[in-house]
Design a protein around this motif. Structure first.
Motif, short mmCIF file in Angstrom:
data_model
loop_
_atom_site.label_atom_id
_atom_site.label_comp_id
_atom_site.label_asym_id
_atom_site.label_seq_id
_atom_site.Cartn_x
_atom_site.Cartn_y
_atom_site.Cartn_z
N ALA A 39 26.77 59.80 -8.44
CA ALA A 39 27.99 59.72 -7.67
C ALA A 39 27.69 60.99 -6.78
O ALA A 39 28.48 60.95 -5.85
CB ALA A 39 28.89 60.28 -8.76
N ILE A 40 26.67 61.83 -6.83
CA ILE A 40 26.61 62.86 -5.95
C ILE A 40 25.40 62.77 -5.16
O ILE A 40 25.08 63.42 -4.20
CB ILE A 40 26.69 64.38 -6.57
CG1 ILE A 40 25.35 64.18 -7.52
CG2 ILE A 40 28.12 64.50 -7.45
CD1 ILE A 40 25.29 65.51 -8.27
N GLU A 41 24.49 61.88 -5.22
CA GLU A 41 23.44 61.63 -4.46
C GLU A 41 23.40 61.39 -2.91
O GLU A 41 22.84 61.57 -2.15
CB GLU A 41 22.40 60.56 -4.96
CG GLU A 41 22.96 59.00 -4.94
CD GLU A 41 21.80 58.09 -5.45
OE1 GLU A 41 22.30 56.86 -5.41
OE2 GLU A 41 20.90 58.35 -6.07
N ARG A 42 24.65 60.86 -2.80
CA ARG A 42 24.98 60.57 -1.35
C ARG A 42 25.99 61.60 -0.80
O ARG A 42 26.56 61.39 0.26
CB ARG A 42 25.77 59.11 -1.15
CG ARG A 42 24.57 58.18 -1.29
CD ARG A 42 25.23 56.75 -1.46
NE ARG A 42 24.24 55.66 -1.78
CZ ARG A 42 23.52 55.18 -0.88
NH1 ARG A 42 23.54 55.62 0.22
NH2 ARG A 42 22.47 54.39 -1.33
N ASP A 43 26.22 62.66 -1.40
CA ASP A 43 27.17 63.77 -0.91
C ASP A 43 26.35 64.45 0.27
O ASP A 43 25.18 64.31 0.43
CB ASP A 43 27.44 64.69 -2.04
CG ASP A 43 28.47 64.14 -2.88
OD1 ASP A 43 28.77 63.05 -2.88
OD2 ASP A 43 29.26 65.23 -3.56
N GLY A 44 27.13 65.31 0.74
CA GLY A 44 26.62 66.12 2.08
C GLY A 44 26.52 65.17 3.47
O GLY A 44 27.23 64.12 3.49
N LEU A 45 25.90 65.54 4.50
CA LEU A 45 25.82 64.94 5.73
C LEU A 45 24.22 64.47 6.01
O LEU A 45 23.40 65.11 5.88
CB LEU A 45 26.14 65.84 6.84
CG LEU A 45 27.70 66.12 6.91
CD1 LEU A 45 27.99 67.06 7.85
CD2 LEU A 45 28.51 64.93 6.86
N ALA A 46 24.22 63.29 6.46
CA ALA A 46 22.77 62.76 6.51
C ALA A 46 22.06 63.68 7.80
O ALA A 46 22.62 63.91 8.49
CB ALA A 46 22.67 60.97 6.91
N ARG A 47 20.71 63.56 7.74
CA ARG A 47 20.10 64.30 8.72
C ARG A 47 20.20 63.61 9.99
O ARG A 47 20.15 62.43 10.11
CB ARG A 47 18.72 64.31 8.19
CG ARG A 47 17.45 64.90 9.41
CD ARG A 47 16.20 64.73 8.64
NE ARG A 47 15.03 64.93 9.96
CZ ARG A 47 14.75 66.10 10.33
NH1 ARG A 47 15.24 67.30 9.93
NH2 ARG A 47 13.76 65.97 11.32
N GLY A 48 20.45 64.43 11.26
CA GLY A 48 20.76 63.86 12.26
C GLY A 48 22.32 63.91 12.72
O GLY A 48 22.59 63.45 13.95
N ARG A 49 23.00 63.73 11.75
CA ARG A 49 24.43 63.89 12.16
C ARG A 49 25.04 65.08 12.50
O ARG A 49 24.35 66.17 12.46
CB ARG A 49 25.23 63.34 10.76
CG ARG A 49 25.49 61.83 10.26
CD ARG A 49 26.42 61.71 9.49
NE ARG A 49 27.73 61.71 10.03
CZ ARG A 49 28.92 61.87 9.45
NH1 ARG A 49 28.88 61.67 8.23
NH2 ARG A 49 30.08 61.90 9.96
N GLN A 50 26.06 64.89 13.25
CA GLN A 50 26.91 66.10 13.82
C GLN A 50 27.45 66.88 12.74
O GLN A 50 28.38 66.26 12.01
CB GLN A 50 27.73 65.89 14.88
CG GLN A 50 27.02 65.56 16.20
CD GLN A 50 26.25 66.63 16.80
OE1 GLN A 50 26.81 67.57 17.00
NE2 GLN A 50 25.08 66.64 16.98
N ALA A 51 27.38 68.27 12.55
CA ALA A 51 28.08 69.08 11.67
C ALA A 51 29.33 69.40 12.35
O ALA A 51 29.91 69.27 13.55
CB ALA A 51 26.94 70.06 11.19
N PRO A 52 30.36 69.66 11.24
CA PRO A 52 31.66 70.17 11.94
C PRO A 52 31.38 71.42 12.52
O PRO A 52 30.67 72.36 12.32
CB PRO A 52 32.47 70.29 10.35
CG PRO A 52 32.02 69.29 9.51
CD PRO A 52 30.20 69.35 9.95
#
Length: 203
Positions: A39-52
């Motif tokens: 359930a948490i392995e896909r948490d966070g932001l993928a590498r290369g995405r724009q952060a807030p």
């Protein structure tokens, strides 16, 4: 007749208890699914995405921003419970001890917590700014549980992102964050898995 009434009451009580047990079993299974590693392995932001993008002041009134002015920024999503992860604390101390002028480290709280900063100071993180975030900001980073680490570069790109429980994980993320994002590298948002539906048996 009295024995029959008692037996009936006992049967109703037993049936009720079995229903409650069944509901708890279902809820327990759901809790395990939602709190498990899948359930948490896909948490966070993928590498290369724009952060807030944001700007927040620490307790001393110093304003910190993301994207950072430095080449790299490490945002630790945690609170005073970070003391329960001594290996992560050791990893942060190691990064701080390097005195890397190109790396900015900070702890971002989900909400106001008066215990967090004093306790973090007591465990040796007195040089790390503690910022008060919001649940919506955590949601923008797709972070639900901590401690979670996200490296962001000066362009606002995520360089590395993961749940952390050990110092070697922080060190590895730091190494990955030092690598530039390759052209064409995936920047798709991470999607949470949906529960798998079992096929219905043929009638």
């Amino acid at each position: 007749m009295l024995a029959g009434v008692i037996a009936a009451v006992a049967f109703v009580a037993l049936a009720g208890a079995l229903c409650v047990a069944a509901v708890l079993a279902v809820l327990g299974t759901a809790h395990v699914y939602l709190s498990g590693p899948e359930a948490i392995e896909r948490d966070g932001l993928a590498r290369g995405r724009q952060a807030p993008r944001w700007s927040l002041a620490d307790s001393a009134g110093v304003v910190h921003r993301s994207p950072p002015a430095r080449p790299l920024q490490l945002v630790i999503f945690a609170d005073h419970s970070l003391k329960s992860f001594p290996s992560v604390v050791d990893g942060l101390r190691e990064l701080i001890a390097r005195r890397d002028p190109g790396l900015e480290i900070m702890v971002l709280l989900r909400q106001r917590n008066d215990l967090a900063e004093p306790l973090l100071r007591m465990i040796g993180l007195d040089g790390v700014p503690v910022l008060t975030g919001t649940p919506s900001l955590y949601a923008a980073y797709n972070v639900r549980v901590g401690p979670f680490a996200i490296f962001v570069d000066a362009d606002g790109q995520v360089r590395a992102s993961s749940l952390v429980n050990h110092d070697w994980q922080l060190a590895k993320l730091h190494q990955v964050a030092g690598l530039p994002v390759a052209v064409g590298e995936t920047a798709r948002p991470r999607r949470r898995r949906r529960p798998h539906r079992q096929p219905r048996p043929a009638v």
